[in-house]
Design a protein around this motif. Structure first.
Motif, PDB file in Angstrom:
ATOM      1  N   ILE A  53      69.102  90.268  -3.524  1.00 58.07           N
ATOM      2  CA  ILE A  53      67.849  89.899  -3.848  1.00 58.07           C
ATOM      3  C   ILE A  53      66.973  91.078  -3.574  1.00 58.07           C
ATOM      4  O   ILE A  53      67.280  92.114  -3.098  1.00 58.07           O
ATOM      5  N   ASP A  54      65.867  90.938  -4.259  1.00 58.43           N
ATOM      6  CA  ASP A  54      64.620  92.040  -3.936  1.00 58.43           C
ATOM      7  C   ASP A  54      64.122  91.832  -2.468  1.00 58.43           C
ATOM      8  O   ASP A  54      63.415  90.812  -2.204  1.00 58.43           O
ATOM      9  N   GLY A  55      64.500  92.505  -1.610  1.00 63.58           N
ATOM     10  CA  GLY A  55      64.083  92.222  -0.030  1.00 63.58           C
ATOM     11  C   GLY A  55      62.502  92.462   0.160  1.00 63.58           C
ATOM     12  O   GLY A  55      62.310  92.532   1.459  1.00 63.58           O
ATOM     13  N   ASN A  56      61.882  93.174  -0.563  1.00 63.78           N
ATOM     14  CA  ASN A  56      60.476  93.111  -0.380  1.00 63.78           C
ATOM     15  C   ASN A  56      59.600  92.414  -1.045  1.00 63.78           C
ATOM     16  O   ASN A  56      58.352  92.452  -1.164  1.00 63.78           O
ATOM     17  N   ASP A  57      60.340  91.320  -1.549  1.00 65.15           N
ATOM     18  CA  ASP A  57      59.229  90.246  -2.088  1.00 65.15           C
ATOM     19  C   ASP A  57      59.501  89.286  -1.194  1.00 65.15           C
ATOM     20  O   ASP A  57      60.651  88.274  -1.145  1.00 65.15           O
ATOM     21  N   LEU A  58      58.542  88.669  -0.567  1.00 63.47           N
ATOM     22  CA  LEU A  58      58.569  87.860   0.633  1.00 63.47           C
ATOM     23  C   LEU A  58      59.066  86.459   0.074  1.00 63.47           C
ATOM     24  O   LEU A  58      59.826  85.893   0.860  1.00 63.47           O
ATOM     25  N   SER A  59      58.270  85.764  -0.901  1.00 62.03           N
ATOM     26  CA  SER A  59      58.781  84.731  -1.425  1.00 62.03           C
ATOM     27  C   SER A  59      60.288  84.583  -1.885  1.00 62.03           C
ATOM     28  O   SER A  59      60.979  83.573  -1.471  1.00 62.03           O
ATOM     29  N   LEU A 113      62.507 102.646  13.546  1.00 58.38           N
ATOM     30  CA  LEU A 113      61.351 102.076  12.989  1.00 58.38           C
ATOM     31  C   LEU A 113      61.550 101.209  11.695  1.00 58.38           C
ATOM     32  O   LEU A 113      62.504 101.701  11.151  1.00 58.38           O
ATOM     33  N   CYS A 114      61.271 100.086  11.494  1.00 55.40           N
ATOM     34  CA  CYS A 114      61.490  99.149  10.421  1.00 55.40           C
ATOM     35  C   CYS A 114      60.092  98.952   9.647  1.00 55.40           C
ATOM     36  O   CYS A 114      60.065  98.212   8.575  1.00 55.40           O
ATOM     37  N   ILE A 115      59.226  99.983   9.515  1.00 53.24           N
ATOM     38  CA  ILE A 115      58.058 100.028   8.591  1.00 53.24           C
ATOM     39  C   ILE A 115      58.596  99.996   7.232  1.00 53.24           C
ATOM     40  O   ILE A 115      59.688 101.037   6.881  1.00 53.24           O
ATOM     41  N   GLY A 116      58.215  99.185   6.313  1.00 53.95           N
ATOM     42  CA  GLY A 116      58.635  98.928   4.910  1.00 53.95           C
ATOM     43  C   GLY A 116      59.647  97.805   4.795  1.00 53.95           C
ATOM     44  O   GLY A 116      59.926  97.431   3.578  1.00 53.95           O
ATOM     45  N   GLN A 117      60.227  97.321   5.851  1.00 51.46           N
ATOM     46  CA  GLN A 117      61.060  96.244   5.776  1.00 51.46           C
ATOM     47  C   GLN A 117      60.548  95.039   6.336  1.00 51.46           C
ATOM     48  O   GLN A 117      61.557  93.988   6.938  1.00 51.46           O
ATOM     49  N   GLU A 118      59.207  94.707   6.112  1.00 52.62           N
ATOM     50  CA  GLU A 118      58.669  93.549   7.201  1.00 52.62           C
ATOM     51  C   GLU A 118      59.210  92.296   6.501  1.00 52.62           C
ATOM     52  O   GLU A 118      59.063  91.305   7.117  1.00 52.62           O
ATOM     53  N   ALA A 119      59.231  92.088   4.836  1.00 51.32           N
ATOM     54  CA  ALA A 119      59.602  91.023   4.453  1.00 51.32           C
ATOM     55  C   ALA A 119      60.900  90.422   4.881  1.00 51.32           C
ATOM     56  O   ALA A 119      61.141  89.068   4.589  1.00 51.32           O
ATOM     57  N   GLN A 156      56.958 103.578  -1.131  1.00 52.99           N
ATOM     58  CA  GLN A 156      55.923 103.297  -0.277  1.00 52.99           C
ATOM     59  C   GLN A 156      54.759 102.653  -0.958  1.00 52.99           C
ATOM     60  O   GLN A 156      53.737 102.224  -0.296  1.00 52.99           O
ATOM     61  N   VAL A 157      54.479 103.345  -2.231  1.00 50.00           N
ATOM     62  CA  VAL A 157      53.205 102.885  -2.778  1.00 50.00           C
ATOM     63  C   VAL A 157      53.215 101.804  -3.812  1.00 50.00           C
ATOM     64  O   VAL A 157      52.422 100.714  -3.944  1.00 50.00           O
ATOM     65  N   ASN A 158      54.428 101.972  -4.629  1.00 50.24           N
ATOM     66  CA  ASN A 158      54.703 100.863  -5.665  1.00 50.24           C
ATOM     67  C   ASN A 158      55.224  99.759  -5.431  1.00 50.24           C
ATOM     68  O   ASN A 158      55.493  98.766  -5.815  1.00 50.24           O
ATOM     69  N   ASN A 159      56.230  99.801  -3.969  1.00 54.73           N
ATOM     70  CA  ASN A 159      57.058  98.455  -3.981  1.00 54.73           C
ATOM     71  C   ASN A 159      56.763  98.215  -2.156  1.00 54.73           C
ATOM     72  O   ASN A 159      57.971  97.719  -1.764  1.00 54.73           O
ATOM     73  N   ASP A 160      55.886  98.483  -1.821  1.00 56.35           N
ATOM     74  CA  ASP A 160      55.712  98.094  -0.351  1.00 56.35           C
ATOM     75  C   ASP A 160      55.406  96.683  -0.159  1.00 56.35           C
ATOM     76  O   ASP A 160      54.662  96.145  -0.863  1.00 56.35           O
ATOM     77  N   PRO A 161      56.396  96.166   0.545  1.00 54.77           N
ATOM     78  CA  PRO A 161      56.198  94.701   0.909  1.00 54.77           C
ATOM     79  C   PRO A 161      54.737  94.022   1.425  1.00 54.77           C
ATOM     80  O   PRO A 161      54.671  92.973   0.904  1.00 54.77           O
ATOM     81  N   ILE A 162      54.141  94.836   2.227  1.00 55.29           N
ATOM     82  CA  ILE A 162      52.752  94.037   2.581  1.00 55.29           C
ATOM     83  C   ILE A 162      51.677  94.294   1.316  1.00 55.29           C
ATOM     84  O   ILE A 162      51.149  93.352   1.049  1.00 55.29           O
ATOM     85  N   LEU A 163      51.798  95.307   0.807  1.00 58.33           N
ATOM     86  CA  LEU A 163      50.840  95.588  -0.466  1.00 58.33           C
ATOM     87  C   LEU A 163      51.087  94.601  -1.440  1.00 58.33           C
ATOM     88  O   LEU A 163      50.201  93.937  -2.058  1.00 58.33           O
ATOM     89  N   ARG A 164      52.306  94.185  -1.565  1.00 55.96           N
ATOM     90  CA  ARG A 164      52.611  93.420  -2.638  1.00 55.96           C
ATOM     91  C   ARG A 164      52.172  91.815  -2.139  1.00 55.96           C
ATOM     92  O   ARG A 164      51.794  91.140  -3.240  1.00 55.96           O
ATOM     93  N   LEU A 165      52.470  91.498  -1.120  1.00 52.28           N
ATOM     94  CA  LEU A 165      51.887  90.346  -0.850  1.00 52.28           C
ATOM     95  C   LEU A 165      50.464  90.181  -0.770  1.00 52.28           C
ATOM     96  O   LEU A 165      49.699  89.322  -1.094  1.00 52.28           O
ATOM     97  N   GLU A 166      49.638  91.224  -0.529  1.00 52.83           N
ATOM     98  CA  GLU A 166      48.040  91.489  -0.246  1.00 52.83           C
ATOM     99  C   GLU A 166      47.729  91.171  -1.645  1.00 52.83           C
ATOM    100  O   GLU A 166      46.697  90.381  -2.062  1.00 52.83           O
TER     101      GLU A 166
END
Length: 332
Positions: free
Chosen positions: A213-219, A48-54, A269-279
């Motif tokens: 790079i920061d792989g959890n920052d979509l931009s 599973l790639c949960i946490g790597q969506e960005a 999972q809480v402070n650096n989740d890519p989806i939460l960061r984009l939201e």
């Protein structure tokens, strides 16, 4: 050159919303197949790639349809981001004839040539030379296609990594080697496996550009990949990108996660989740409402539930189907 491949492209509001939808599709897909596995309806293993969506959406998601990706055993997000049909992916996971590989490949062997998805496999590091070969084909034919090759941090210790980077460098191939450094190769920390601070520094040995790079920052991911794509398409050669990210789940379904601390997992999972960061970015800076986002999430969940119900009624491959697609069909 179109907007999708322009250097340092910034997501606008519409693109942000589409990116968030795609990231939620990836996460809910993974959660859904985990539920199917736990219920005994999905056989074999999966990664599973949960946490790597960005890294998926900011990478494969910005390519043109004619561009190619090469993926890994942790491939579902890459496939969804590149445009592979999600129903067909569910069907493949459940062993149905309507699957991307007619139910004969399963989780680690999803491919979709129509969408530029050259496929995945379970051999660590196997994608590096495949990507170099595809890039050489594009270069020789002058198609202006580029290849984005995904790999994990552990794969950079394989000989295929160094051989492929050397060829890509001397031939100036249109390929981007994208390393998803999720901190662990199976149960081994990357810090115990290499004696360098950045995996991207290995690019220096081959005279190509390397960046971490920061792989959890979509931009950040999309801008970096856009730059690398534009360079490759114009004949500027390969790039090595190391994206720092984190897999929320274990290496595979048999992983008990005893090698990671609760504090470490909580922080990612809480402070650096890519989806939460984009939201948070959409809510704070783009005027989105929390309710709108939750409605989007629930809509995807309902749609996927309907897809699973539909796929379960599909036919399965027959014994005769074992003999199809084994050899290339050609006149002698």
């Amino acid at each position: 050159m179109n907007q999708k491949t322009s250097a340092y492209r910034q997501f606008n509001v519409i693109d942000d919303l589409e990116a968030l939808k795609k990231m939620w599709e990836i996460r809910i897909f993974e959660e859904t197949i985990q539920e199917l596995f736990d219920a005994g309806e999905l056989h074999g293993t999966m990664h599973l790639c949960i946490g790597q969506e960005a890294t998926a959406v900011g990478g494969a998601g910005i390519l043109d349809q004619s561009d190619w990706i090469v993926s890994t055993h942790r491939n579902h997000g890459h496939c969804i981001a590149k445009g592979t049909d999600i129903r067909s992916m569910f069907a493949e996971m459940l062993g149905k004839k309507t699957g991307t590989n007619e139910g004969k490949g399963g989780s680690m062997h999803i491919a979709d040539l129509d969408m530029g998805n050259l496929g995945s496999n379970g051999i660590v590091g196997a994608g590096f030379p495949i990507a170099a070969g595809a890039a050489l084909s594009a270069q020789m034919q002058g198609t202006k296609q580029v290849v984005l090759c995904y790999a994990g941090d552990g794969a950079t210790n394989e000989g295929s990594f160094h051989e492929a980077l050397n060829l890509a460098s001397i031939w100036q191939l249109p390929v981007i080697y994208f390393i998803e450094n999720n901190q662990y190769g199976m149960s081994s920390s990357i810090e115990q496996m290499v004696n360098i601070q950045k995996l991207s520094d290995r690019s220096k040995s081959y005279g190509i550009e390397g960046i971490t790079i920061d792989g959890n920052d979509l931009s950040v991911v999309s801008e970096t990949v856009s730059h690398a794509v534009a360079k490759a398409r114009s004949g500027g050669g390969p790039t090595l990108i190391e994206a720092l990210t984190y897999r929320h789940k274990g290496h595979s379904k048999s992983d008990k996660l005893k090698y990671r601390s609760e504090d470490e997992c909580h922080d990612w999972q809480v402070n650096n989740d890519p989806i939460l960061r984009l939201e948070n970015e959409l809510i704070q800076n783009k005027g989105m409402k929390e309710e709108e986002i939750r409605q989007l999430e629930m809509s995807i969940r309902r749609n996927f539930s309907d897809l699973i119900a539909s796929v379960k009624g599909d036919s399965e491959p027959t014994i005769k189907d074992l003999w199809t697609h084994v050899y290339a069909e050609a006149e002698v």
